[in-house]
Design an enzyme around this catalytic site. Structure first.
Site, mmCIF file in Angstrom:
data_model
loop_
_atom_site.group_PDB
_atom_site.id
_atom_site.type_symbol
_atom_site.label_atom_id
_atom_site.label_comp_id
_atom_site.label_asym_id
_atom_site.label_seq_id
_atom_site.Cartn_x
_atom_site.Cartn_y
_atom_site.Cartn_z
ATOM 1 N N HIS A 242 0.826 -1.158 -0.221
ATOM 2 C CA HIS A 242 -0.036 -0.135 -0.082
ATOM 3 C C HIS A 242 1.030 1.032 -0.001
ATOM 4 O O HIS A 242 1.771 1.297 0.733
ATOM 5 C CB HIS A 242 -0.866 -0.010 1.246
ATOM 6 N N ARG B 230 -6.281 9.733 -0.901
ATOM 7 C CA ARG B 230 -6.064 10.241 -2.177
ATOM 8 C C ARG B 230 -7.213 10.271 -2.983
ATOM 9 O O ARG B 230 -7.508 11.013 -3.780
ATOM 10 C CB ARG B 230 -4.978 9.278 -2.883
#
Lengths: 660, 257, 265
Positions: free
Chosen positions: A257, A273
């Site tokens: 990740h 994000r």
């Protein structure tokens, strides 16, 4: 000899295990869940971001449907996924979300009218339609064409787990906590249950069942730094491996990740994000658009993780005493948004870093996050070689994710696979094959074997230290089987892991207690974890191509010609110190979406010889159908509905696609 | 705007302290065992949490030490313990926020498994069964069709209450629960408040009254507010309990409604 | 896909019993009786403080409570009856509150240890309530017995004499402190208990209430002790004429210059 009988034994009390148990119970079978921890403490709770399902309710998700979800998932998998399974999945995901809604998950909802949002670091206004008001909304996640990720603020996994945990209680399903399965009871062709150790009393019990399901999650903890809970050690998967019969699939496919905080390795959700957060380097420069001008921070996880590592290698990382990192900047989202939708992120920053993400940047780096590999199953969740053994969720290689999983697809997989596999298990139990037929000699053999192993660990006065072996394994995996891999490093990793495995057969436990004994637990788990680690490293070493999350610097191309296949690892003999690796071809001619360019970096892959033919064939079929609707087109390309349990075959209603 | 995670990079509060961590040890499985404090010395590291410190002790000093961690990120609720006398989540307690002498004890109220490990799961399951703490829907829902609508604000309000992680801190901090073992505690009352708020749960106040309308339920609460002040999730338990108290009183005064 | 209908209907529905509403009523009564007593205490302290405005003021207040301004003549029996009523409320409140306190030494010890370990204000406040409540039960009983048995002995001189010459002041000091603390803390707790907060944000509301609680304690202790001081001063000055009753100044003009001395034989 203590023996407990049930119809369906479920090992693992996370989302997948709970959903299987509820499903078979509703079919009238008895289910029993074994869990290392209370079910609601499972790692599923940590999934903050959301669950993908193509409801298409929100304005940014309008026009979404199974087809778009299917294509995103297959592309994301770098064509490693089983496309029939992907189809089954995308068709069931909306049903799963809606079922969970009925069971009490407080999904975030669409609010009519205008609202401000941040996309690509730009403020935009999104206008939601009146007729969508109050329906389940969705957010943006990496690798998806539409906003498809359904969520509950930032506690999606938590709310899903609590809703399902409550359903298990409502259905009166016993969840036996602090129980650890040590081995499966099997005769080489049929699985009959498991030998289980009570972590409080140390007592061994044989649990016998018509069907045994492993839903124990991933194996992230074989890495030094992982976002996974500390119970995600892969020991559940090792149960299948140690039968010597059941294969594990694609173990080398390990996802990193992009944004876990440094030091603790705790995840900050992709929602950061998705909602408009950006990545910055040591100079404060937003670097992702330089590499991926189109998708930027929201490219697939493997891509973002690699780009970040690449950028740090160029000397653009921020140095710290814990190694290099980059910055995640969500300051542009504003206090109100962060405090409401990203509160867990804010909490994590405050409690583990002592910073306020509303005004400060978050130090992040790519960290092990998800295991695409797992117990290889067919589309019903059953092991192809060991009947009666089922698996689903992250523990399984069903194969929905291929070589890379999209954010939001794992949480969705747990419940979708749980729903479907529960039906297949019930069918299996009701069939002749599901009859119980196990001799007490076999059961005694397995119990005695496990008891002997424990006694050896406890009785050996002098020997290896389990924690030392574990620490070394974690470091080897992190340093040599990480984001960027090379043949040389992988070879050295395999050789050191083999050595560790051999040493692990001589572990001595200092604490002599038979009951609760954390040292003993570490000892027998390390033995299992090393086998899992070897499957990952060996699989990675042999796979001389780059696909999805598996990236070989010495073989940077995706090579469909030689490698469009699934890795299968088995541990043929207990005395072996390496897994046996075999392969299973992925049939291009059966694909609805033949392999193509994934859409990141430059087009750079070796085609499979059948790809061209299949592409032509697909085109011809589509042309031949003329103005047929998308359902007919899909059916002509790759029939899958007959694989689904009948009750889940139907279409999904959407605002723009009303059901009669 | 400059990045300010430097505090982390520097390793705040790490000035090489030598921590003295005293752990209340007892193994009820072992007839020889008696409760006693055992003190360990640990070199403090930057950004060290009690999770890191306890694992360090177990790995290098006392392999038999029992404690529970799962997510180690403050989301699963496994690691609640008494930290210098107050309930809290060990995984997200930075040692730099504590003095050099730290005392750890298992959460009271719950069944002790050993050392710092307690059986919260068993109690929580019992509570859920007792309070029938799940959505009581009416009839089947067709999941192929559009879901039932819900006001966005209501969904948020429900989530707000749903954030409870059943860590058990509220019960350990509750004088009422400590004296009256049948008390359902803030965790139970909050759960009922959450279900009551949810239109998918079709039960009436009279139904809820049957579950919490006694001295083991909302009327047993003595408003000591330990729950409110230790809740790691900062749930507004005080308001929820007061609200349920008023609603349940109403149900008692006007039973017909 | 709902849950089976046998689960949908709570099993609780089958266990309804008569009297199940009592816990609600009792809980409410405990709060209500406590709040009433607190309000009464504050009014009482103000009434008592009338001595600070002079003996005449206090005399008028006494006359008022004895019904003089309604019936034209004072009836001390009203004091007796009202005191009996207060006693009843006190007993009710005590009985309701006693349900909460530790019933065994084990419970007592558990709570004591708990509050010592927690260092938590609200947890400790309840401990204060237990102790002050316990003390009040005795102190209030003595005080009320006096009021019931000698309702006429209230007045600038009579009350002062009781404080000083009848040696009641130590009791009043204890009573004042415990009652003021118990009433203020109790009122704060009732407000939080039922969620009557003076702010939207519950943390702010609770903080405000706590300041109010502290303010009430300080204010009524000051008021009470000043009044008590005034009675003591009068009592000391009046030490040699114990038993003499006060005659208000407006009546003094029409009486012989001997003043007070002439009122009673």
């Amino acid at each position: 000899m203590k023996v407990v009988y049930t119809d369906v034994l479920v090992i693992g009390g996370g989302l997948a295990g709970l959903r299987v148990a509820v499903g078979v119970k509703r079919r009238g079978l008895d289910a029993l869940i074994l869990s290392l921890v209370p079910a609601k403490r499972s790692h599923s709770a940590a999934a903050q971001g959301g669950m993908q399902a193509s409801l298409g309710n929100s304005a940014m998700g309008a026009g979404d449907n199974e087809d778009v979800h299917f294509e995103d998932t297959v592309r994301g998998s770098d064509w490693g996924a089983d496309q029939r399974v992907v189809r089954m999945f995308v068709n069931t995901a909306p049903k799963a979300v809606r079922e969970l809604a009925a069971w009490g998950v407080p999904w975030s909802r669409v609010a009519r009218g205008d609202r401000e949002s941040v996309v690509n670091a730009q403020k935009i206004t999104i206008t939601e339609n009146d007729d969508a008001h109050g329906l389940i909304t969705a957010r943006d996640f990496g690798g998806t064409k539409k906003w498809r990720t359904c969520y509950t603020s930032d506690g999606t996994g938590h709310t899903m787990l609590y809703a399902l945990g409550d359903q298990a209680i409502a259905h009166g399903i016993p969840v036996l906590e602090r129980q650890e399965a040590l081995s499966l009871i099997h005769d080489g062709g049929r699985c009959h249950g498991a030998v289980v150790r009570d972590l409080i009393t140390g007592e061994l019990t044989a649990y016998l069942a018509r069907a045994t399901t492993i839903a124990t999650g991933g194996y992230g903890r074989i890495y030094k730094v992982s976002t996974n809970a500390i119970i995600c050690e892969g020991t559940g998967i090792a149960l299948a491996l140690e039968t010597g019969v059941a294969p594990l699939g694609n173990m080398e496919a390990v996802q990193f990740h992009p944004t876990a905080i440094i030091t603790a390795g705790i995840l900050t959700t992709e929602g950061c994000r998705g909602d408009g957060g950006v990545l910055r380097d040591v100079d404060g420069h937003r670097f992702m658009p330089d590499y991926e001008p189109e998708k930027k921070e929201l490219a697939s996880r493997d891509v973002v993780s690699r780009r970040m590592t690449e950028h740090m290698r160029k000397g653009k990382g921020v140095p710290s005493r814990y190694g290099e990192h980059l910055w995640l900047d969500i300051t542009g989202l504003g206090r109100a948004h962060i405090e409401k939708n990203l509160r867990e992120v804010k909490d994590i920053c405050e409690y583990f870093l002592g910073i306020d993400p509303v005004t400060e940047w978050i130090p992040v780096r790519p960290t092990q996050h998800y295991s695409m590999g797992g117990i290889r199953t067919d589309h019903t969740g059953q092991s192809p070689t060991l009947k009666g053994l089922f698996s689903c969720g992250e523990a399984a290689c069903w194969d929905l994710h291929g070589f890379n999983r999209l954010g939001g697809n794992s949480v969705a997989e747990t419940v979708v696979a749980g729903m479907l596999v529960a039906e297949y298990i019930a069918d299996f139990c009701e069939s002749e094959a599901g009859a119980v037929s196990v001799g007490s000699d076999l059961v005694r053999h397995f119990i005695e074997r496990e008891q002997r192993r424990l006694d050896e660990l406890l009785g050996r006065g002098e020997g290896e230290s389990a924690t030392e072996l574990r620490d070394r394994m974690e470091a080897v995996m992190m340093d040599k089987v990480g984001i960027f891999r090379t043949g040389e490093e992988l070879e050295s990793a395999v050789s050191e892991l083999r050595e560790l495995l051999v040493r692990s057969r001589n572990i001595a436990v200092r604490t002599g207690t038979r009951g609760a004994n954390p040292e003993l637990v570490t000892a027998y788990r390390v033995q299992k974890m090393l086998k899992i680690a070897l499957c990952v490293a060996q699989g990675a070493l042999l796979r001389t191509e780059s696909r999805g999350a598996h990236f070989r610097e010495d073989f940077p191309q995706r090579n469909d010609r030689d490698w469009l296949k699934r890795t299968l690892a088995t541990w043929a003999d207990e005395a072996d110190d390496l897994p046996s690796i075999g392969y299973e071809d992925i049939d291009v001619n059966a694909m609805e979406l033949p392999p193509g360019f994934r859409g990141y970096g430059t087009r750079n892959h070796v085609d499979h010889p059948d790809t061209e033919t299949r592409l032509a064939e697909v085109e011809q079929i589509v042309d031949g159908l003329g103005a047929a609707d998308r359902f007919r087109r899909q059916e002509a390309l790759m029939e899958y509905a007959s694989l689904l349990p009948e009750k889940y075959r139907g279409r999904n209603e959407r605002l723009l696609e009303k059901l009669p | 705007m400059t990045g300010n995670g430097e505090a982390v990079a520097r390793g705040e509060g790490a000035a090489g302290r030598r921590l003295r961590i005293s752990v209340l040890r007892y193994n009820p499985q072992d007839p020889q065992s008696r409760p006693h404090l055992q003190t360990f010395e640990v070199e403090e590291a930057p950004s060290m949490t009690l999770f890191v410190a306890l694992n360090d002790i177990r790995d290098h000093q006392e392999p038999s030490l029992q404690f529970d961690f799962v997510c180690r990120a403050g989301i699963c609720g496994s690691c609640a313990m008494l930290i210098n006398g107050r309930p809290g989540l060990a995984c997200r307690t930075l040692t730099s926020s504590l003095g050099e002498r730290i005392t750890l004890a298992p959460l009271p109220f719950f069944e002790l498994i050993g050392d710092l490990s307690v059986n919260t799961g068993k109690w929580m399951r019992g509570m859920s069964e007792r309070l029938e703490a799940w959505i009581h829907a009416s009839g089947e829902v067709d999941i192929a069709r559009l879901e039932e609508r819900m006001e966005p604000e209501l969904a948020e309000q429900i989530y707000e209450l749903e954030r409870c992680i059943e860590c058990g801190c509220c019960l350990a901090a509750c004088g009422t629960a400590r004296m009256r073992e049948g008390f359902v505690g803030a965790v139970g009352l909050n759960k009922i408040a959450r279900l009551r708020l949810d239109p998918r749960d079709r039960r009436s106040d009279a139904d809820y009254y049957d579950l919490i309308g006694d001295d083991n339920g909302v009327f047993g609460c003595m408003t000591l507010l330990g729950c409110q002040d230790v809740c790691p999730k900062n749930l507004d338990l005080q308001t929820q309990i007061a609200y349920m108290r008023r609603k349940m009183l109403r149900a008692a005064i006007l039973p017909a409604s | 896909m709902g849950i089976p209908s046998d689960l949908a209907v709570g099993a609780a529905l089958t266990k309804r019993r008569s009297g199940r509403f009592w816990p609600a009523r009792l809980d409410f009564l405990e709060s209500a009786s406590g709040l009433f007593l607190a309000l009464f205490l504050w009014v009482h302290l103000f009434a008592e403080a009338s001595i600070l405005l002079g003996k005449d003021a206090m005399y008028r207040v006494t006359m008022f409570f004895e019904g003089y301004y309604i019936f034209g003549t004072p009836y001390p029996i009203i004091i007796t009856l009202f005191s009996l009523f207060i006693l009843a409320v006190v007993v009710l409140h005590a009985v309701l509150a006693v349900r909460r306190i530790p019933v065994s030494y084990r419970q007592y010890r558990v709570y004591r240890d708990h509050h010592k370990l927690m260092h938590h204000e609200d947890t400790s406040l309840w401990w204060v309530q237990v102790y002050t409540g316990f003390a009040l039960f005795f102190l209030v009983s003595v005080h009320l017995y006096t009021m019931i048995s000698q309702p006429a002995n209230i007045g600038p001189y009579a009350s002062s004499d009781r404080v000083v010459s009848e040696w009641m002041w130590p009791l009043y000091v204890l009573l004042l402190v415990t009652a003021v603390v118990h009433a203020a803390v109790g009122s704060y707790r009732v407000a939080v208990k039922w969620g009557w907060l003076p702010a939207r944000d519950p943390a702010v509301g609770r903080r405000r209430l706590k300041w109010l609680m502290r303010g009430l304690i300080v204010f009524f202790l000051l008021l009470g002790f000043t009044s008590l001081g005034a009675y003591m001063k009068i009592g000391i000055e009046h030490r040699d004429q114990v038993g003499e009753r006060y005659v208000p100044t407006w009546q003094q003009e029409s009486t012989p210059p001997a003043g007070d001395m002439g009122v009673r034989p």
